[in-house]
Structure formats: C-alpha cells, structure tokens
Write a protein that holds these residues in place. Structure first.
Motif, PDB file in Angstrom:
ATOM      1  N   LEU A  25      -3.839   4.533  -2.244  1.00  0.00           N
ATOM      2  CA  LEU A  25      -4.765   5.531  -1.715  1.00  0.00           C
ATOM      3  C   LEU A  25      -4.258   6.889  -2.175  1.00  0.00           C
ATOM      4  O   LEU A  25      -3.052   7.151  -2.108  1.00  0.00           O
ATOM      5  N   SER A  54       0.828  -1.215   0.000  1.00  0.00           N
ATOM      6  CA  SER A  54       0.000   0.000   0.000  1.00  0.00           C
ATOM      7  C   SER A  54       0.858   1.258   0.000  1.00  0.00           C
ATOM      8  O   SER A  54       1.918   1.305   0.624  1.00  0.00           O
ATOM      9  N   SER A  77      -9.317   5.012  -3.793  1.00  0.00           N
ATOM     10  CA  SER A  77      -8.643   3.776  -3.413  1.00  0.00           C
ATOM     11  C   SER A  77      -8.689   2.798  -4.565  1.00  0.00           C
ATOM     12  O   SER A  77      -9.728   2.614  -5.196  1.00  0.00           O
ATOM     13  N   LEU A 121       0.268   5.772  -0.035  1.00  0.00           N
ATOM     14  CA  LEU A 121      -0.646   6.910   0.026  1.00  0.00           C
ATOM     15  C   LEU A 121      -0.001   8.069  -0.732  1.00  0.00           C
ATOM     16  O   LEU A 121       1.132   8.444  -0.442  1.00  0.00           O
ATOM     17  N   ASN A 180      -4.460   0.654   5.865  1.00  0.00           N
ATOM     18  CA  ASN A 180      -5.357   0.244   4.787  1.00  0.00           C
ATOM     19  C   ASN A 180      -6.134  -1.018   5.186  1.00  0.00           C
ATOM     20  O   ASN A 180      -7.332  -1.148   4.915  1.00  0.00           O
TER      21      ASN A 180
END
Lengths: 195, 523
Positions: free
Chosen positions: B189, B151, B255, B153, B240
C-alpha cells in the motif's frame, strides 16, 4: 472556601480546552501569585505528582513532603515556565528533582514501599479493592524503573517520548521497558486470579 | 479498551484514592516563603554595560565570517535541510528523513518493533535506496515480512507534490523487487500525505506514523464498528485484510498484491468448525456467508448459514478457531433431544445453551441452574435475605459461550450486582456500590446517579400481569427475564418471556403500569 472556589473554577472551564492548555493558563496566573490558580492546578495534578514522587522516594511521608515542595516551587518559579505545550513534563521535572533531593537528605535509599500489602477481606469485593490489588501487585513485581514508567504513563498522560526525556533514558528503552512491565503485571495478576 | 488500558485505569484510580490532601500545608508554606522573601530582599545593581572598542581588523574579520556563514547556510540548505519524509509501516514503524539529494538525514524508530529492526544500524548519510534495502532485509530476517504477513505501507511526505508521487511509485517498485528477491509476493500500500494537524495528533496519541494514522482514519470512517485505537494497534497485514473483507474504499492509496491470510485458519476450516458445533454438515447448508472482522482485540471470522429452517451465526477466533459467540434461531420441538419436525436432519443433541423449553421460568432448564437458584446464590454470597432487598434484574445471557445469570438487587445501603455461571452456579463477578442520600432525600446507587424509590412501583408481578393481559395470554409463560431500568428520569420494567413458541418483549411504566412498547416474534 478556597477549595470550593477552586472546584468551581475547574468546573467552569470550556469543555473544549485541552488539559495542557488548561494547565498552561493556570501557570500563567500562578506567575502573578494567584493562589486560587495554584489550588486549581493542585487539584488537577496531585495524583500524578504524588504517584511519581512515591515511585522515587517510596515512603508515604516523604512523598507528601515532595508534594508540598513541588507546589511551593511551582508557585515561586511559575514565571520561568515557557508555554510550549508541555506543562505536565515541567511539573514532573520539579517532582523528580525534589524527590532526588529528598533521597539525598535521607542519606539512604529505601527499598520497600510502605503500602498495605494485606490480602483484601473475603467480602471486600469493591472496585477499590481490585484497584488496590493491581497497584500492590505492580509495586511488588515491577522493577523500580519499570514502575516509574508505568505509573507516569497511567497517571500523568505523558507520551513515551516525554517520559524518556523526563527520566533521561532513550525512547527505545522506555518503550521496551513499558511493554515488558505490563506483560509482567498481566502475568502476575493472572496468577493471583483476579476477576 | 484493551486489557493494558484497563490495568492503567485501575492503577490511576488506586493512586488517586491514596493521594493525601496537603493543600493547607502548601498554603502555609507559601505564606512563610513569601514573608521570608520580603524580609531578605536584596538590591540588584545592574551591571554597567561594557564599552566596546571597534577596530578595523575586527570589521574585516566580521565580513569574512559573514561570507563563511553564508557559504555554510547554502551548503546546509542543500545537504542538511530535510526535503522529504518516508514512513515504512509493517508492524515496525520507521521514519526516514531525506535531503534534496535523497541522502538519509535521520532514521527514527516509532515503536519497539522498529527498534529491533534498526538494531544499531547507522543509516545516516546513506542513499535512500540503500537504507530501504537494509530495512526491508532486516524486516524479512526478523520475521515481520514473510509468507504469513506480506503487507507494507509506504507513505511519502514532501512539499513538492510531483516529487512525492514520483518517489511513491519508485519506492513501491523497489520494495516489490526487494521482496521478490526474498521470494515473497508483497502486498504494498502506498500513498502521499501532507501535514495534517488532526492526523498528526492521532498519530502522536497512538504512537504510530502519520501514514498509518491516515490509513486507519480512512478505514474507520467507513465502518462504525471499528474504533481508531484498536485498528491502530494492528499490523498493516491485518489492516489490509480488513480493507479487503469490508470492501473499503481506499481512495488516494495505491494497492498492489494481496494481503496474506496464511497465519489464520481458512474460511473452509472455519466453516467446518461452525458446522460441527451446530451439528450440521457443510453440504447441507442452503446459504452461507463468511467474512473477516476485528472484535475485542482479535481478528475473527463472522459466519452465518442456514440449514433446514434454522439460522446459525458464529463469531470464531481467526487464529485459534475458538468459538467466541454463537446464536441459533428457528422453530424447534420442545425439550426433546430426538424431536421431530424442525431439527436439522443430522442433529441428535441440540446445544444446551440455545434449546428452548416450556418449563417454568425460574427453574433449572437444560442443565442451567435457573434464575431462582442464581438469585438464591447471589443473596447468600451477599449475606442478605430476600426480605432485606428489592430485586432489580434477573436475566440470563451468553458471553463467550458461557451462560451467565445477571442478578441485581438493592438493600437499604448498597446496590449489589452478581454474574452467576448458569451451569456451575459459581460467582463469576460481583460488585457492590454504596448508596447515598441525594439532595432529594432518596437513596442513590453510587456512581451512576440512579435512584430507586420503589415503594410506588407496581412490582414485577403486576408488570407481567399487564403484559400477559395485553398479549391475551392466560397460561404460564417461560424463560422470563426482566430488569428495572431508568430512562431519562422515568422507571420502566423491561420484560422478555416465551409463550407457545413466541417470544414477547414489553416495556412497562413502573409507576402507572401502562404499556410503553411491545414486540412479538418467533422464538
């Protein structure tokens, strides 16, 4: 009497006023030679000042001298302080300069802390003895710069950026030494098996 | 509060305790300095201003300099003025500042992991996509982005909101493509943020980016059990996972992809661990729930299931499978490992910590030492006798799978707190606070302002008698636990006990003996 008045002064502050705003207000008053304001500042910052001074000069007596010189300097120089939201960094810069001057006067560097390193008594299980044990361990296992960074972060509420600026080292170095120091301390304390 | 914060608190307290009081000496020094300054005051003669001669060639040079400055300002406006900021958060947290032409003006690591990622890379004056390419590559190379944690961001902050949105979408596509090149399926994200003083304060306080502060703020606002500091310390992948587990609304955040849970045990493995401990099989469960959560500094699974009239709850470390807490509820036969009736069908030996018993309250049950023995050990450790003290609390509870007896008592000068291991009798923790006389002449226990003038209290025996009388109980109760508590200035006995398969809870006024609250439930 002044102590009581200064204590009442501290208690009378608005709860919403942040620590920085509070210290800056005091510095403004100290610039007008207000010793009550200096006493309030002293009460609010003495542990941070003493802790940082001792991390440099090591010896208790010398750290006491640095404390005195620091607050006298603050009193005489308060009008030079520019309100930028960093009063603690300004104060600790004075501490650092005074401490280095003290070391130069002594003409030798002291390696050892004059701290009581005896083991706590068998039945002395108060929080205070545990705190002392953590402090003793930190001084024993951490390198000088690691201890300075950890004590500044613990005592004075400075952010890592401010600590880096105060000590004149890169931010990345401050961050890595800080994390390494705490990991070292955790490990040493586990080996001492504290509760 | 994490262990590092606890350490720092201890250090701060220790230094505070040894800080000397030198105020009198400071005041004396100031008086001396003030006197010296008065005696040695020097005259300061202001310097007369110099006269300036203005010549024609100087005027011309000034005009040319003005033109040059204007040119530089224009060039600077285009090339040096920051236009947008992009944060990349994985666990390394990096801030890139760009000009209008999307040339990188600066790259700042916001934490130690980011320092490792940058590793001396000089990305100033590169194009944004080149810089992002290099940073993503470094994160993959250093293991921060992988199949186990996928993940990231992306946060864009620009005064031009249309440009922010466009940049956000473009960067998401680019990062997705980059990760695909490393054969990774990213969970991305992305958001745009504007300057927010409160969030910036939180970001600075926790040494995270503005973007991560915004994400954490959004998550904790939807779940009271989460606190900002703890979640802010988590990598984006764990955040997440929490978002998905808690079905949190992430309005304003785009997302794509799914956060990888590959670094944690699977739900199936967790269920098996819990069932094995409970002595049941997964196939015999009639209902079950399992979800990710974050407790006490670690990712955990919380699972609840039913089997043959029993309800089981477990909290299990998501990485190691260690059982952190468990609770079993339901009717069971008394003190018999091979009993009939309501035991789960394939259980032969119930876990010792949760098997109820009708034996005497204080004596050893199911391998525990009992409250009487725990009290005896606490008194011995404190070096006092029962005649010298007033008991305040005797209770057992479970912490991290260990049964602990809490014994609290007061002597004339001190308040003692003991946590005794209910199985081994070891003293797990002990505290002593000095009591000092308050203005009312009564002793106060140090630190919390409580005072116990116990001479006028009815005593635990009378409190228990009042409770039994109210409940219509004439026989002997079991598993009695009690505490003398203070609530807004009044003192109450809080009791819990079991009788005939039912659990009773009472709160009784310590002075009058009147019943303030009571509850009865199945044990």
């Amino acid at each position: 009497m002044l102590f009581l008045l200064a204590s009442m002064e501290v208690e009378a502050l608005s709860v919403r006023e942040s620590q920085n705003e509070f210290l800056e207000r005091l510095l403004m008053r100290i610039a007008s030679a207000d010793t009550d304001a200096l006493e309030a500042l002293y009460l609010a910052t003495k542990s941070s000042v003493y802790g940082f001074a001792r991390s440099i000069v090591k010896q208790r007596e010398q750290a006491e001298d640095v404390m005195q010189e620091t607050y006298v300097t603050i009193f005489l120089s308060a009008q030079q302080y520019r309100a930028q939201g960093k009063p603690m960094a300004w104060i600790l810069t004075i501490v650092r300069n005074q401490s280095l001057m003290k070391l130069r006067e002594a003409r030798h560097f002291v390696d050892d802390y004059d701290i009581d390193v005896s083991q706590p008594q068998q039945d002395d299980f108060t929080q205070r003895s545990l705190d002392r044990m953590v402090l003793r361990t930190a001084i024993a296992v951490l390198a000088e710069d690691e201890w300075q960074i950890v004590s500044l972060h613990s005592l004075s509420g400075l952010k890592h950026r401010e600590i880096a600026e105060l000590l004149g080292i890169p931010l990345s170095t401050t961050l890595s030494k800080y994390r390494r120091a705490l990991a070292k301390l955790q490990k040493a304390l586990k080996e001492e098996t504290i509760e | 509060m994490n262990s590092n914060e606890l350490l720092e608190q201890r250090i701060a307290r220790a230094v505070e305790a040894e800080t000397p009081n030198v105020w009198d000496k400071i005041l004396l020094r100031i008086e001396e300095e003030t006197q010296n300054m008065t005696q040695d005051a020097a005259l300061v003669t202001p310097l007369a201003p110099k006269r300036r001669a203005v010549r024609t060639w100087l005027r011309l040079a000034s005009a040319m300099a003005a033109v040059l400055v204007l040119t530089c300002v224009c060039w600077g406006y285009v090339n040096l003025l920051p236009e947008s900021t992009v944060n990349l958060d994985v666990n390394p947290s990096i801030e890139l500042v760009m000009n209008r032409s999307e040339k990188v003006l600066s790259v700042t690591p916001l934490n130690e992991d980011a320092v490792q990622i940058l590793d001396g890379m000089d990305l100033a004056n590169t194009d944004l996509n080149v810089a992002v390419n290099a940073l993503i590559g470094s994160m993959v190379k250093n293991g921060y982005l992988s199949e186990l944690k996928n993940s990231i961001l992306i946060t864009v902050n620009s005064a031009d909101s249309a440009k922010s949105l466009e940049l956000q979408e473009r960067l998401t596509e680019e990062v997705n493509a980059l990760l695909g090149g490393y054969e990774l399926e990213g969970a991305i994200l992305s958001q745009t943020v504007s300057e927010d003083e409160r969030l910036q304060g939180l970001a600075s306080e926790h040494e995270i980016s503005l973007g991560k502060a915004a994400l954490v703020d959004l998550l904790v606002s939807q779940d009271e059990t989460l606190d900002f500091s703890s979640v802010a310390a988590l990598p984006i992948n764990d955040i997440n996972l929490l978002i998905a587990a808690k079905n949190a609304s992430i309005e304003g955040i785009a997302s794509s992809g799914s956060a990888s849970s590959a670094s944690y045990l699977s739900a199936q493995e967790i269920r098996q661990i819990a069932c094995t401990h409970a002595g049941v099989t997964p196939e015999s469960l009639t209902a079950s729930e399992i979800e990710f959560d974050y407790e006490n500094g670690r990712m955990v699974y919380e699972t609840e299931f039913h089997c043959n009239g029993f309800e089981f709850e477990y909290e299990i470390d998501a990485m190691t499978g260690e059982i952190l807490r468990y609770h079993h509820m339901g009717n069971r036969p008394v003190g018999n490992a091979n009993g009939n009736g309501n035991l789960p069908s394939n259980q032969t030996t119930p876990p010792t910590q949760t098997t109820p018993s009708n034996e005497s309250t204080s004596s050893a049950t199911n391998g525990t030492i009992g409250l009487d023995k725990a009290t005896e050990l606490a008194l011995a450790a404190a070096g006092v006798s029962m005649d010298d003290i007033v008991l305040v609390k005797q209770a057992c509870y479970e912490k991290n799978g260990i049964s602990i007896c809490d014994i609290i008592f007061l002597s004339d000068t001190c308040k003692y707190t003991y946590h005794i291991n209910a199985i081994t009798g070891d003293v797990e923790a002990q505290y002593r606070n000095e009591r000092h006389r308050g203005q009312n002449g009564h002793h106060n226990a140090g630190g919390n302002g409580r005072f116990y003038d116990t001479s006028s209290f009815i005593g635990i025996d009378a409190a228990l008698s009042a409770a039994c009388s109210h409940a219509g109980i004439q026989g002997e109760v079991s598993r009695l636990e009690w505490e003398l508590d203070e609530d807004d200035g009044s003192y109450n006995y809080e009791l819990e006990f079991v009788y005939n398969g039912m659990q009773y809870e009472y709160r009784i006024d310590a002075l009058s003996g009147s019943i303030l609250e009571w509850d009865i439930d199945e044990d």
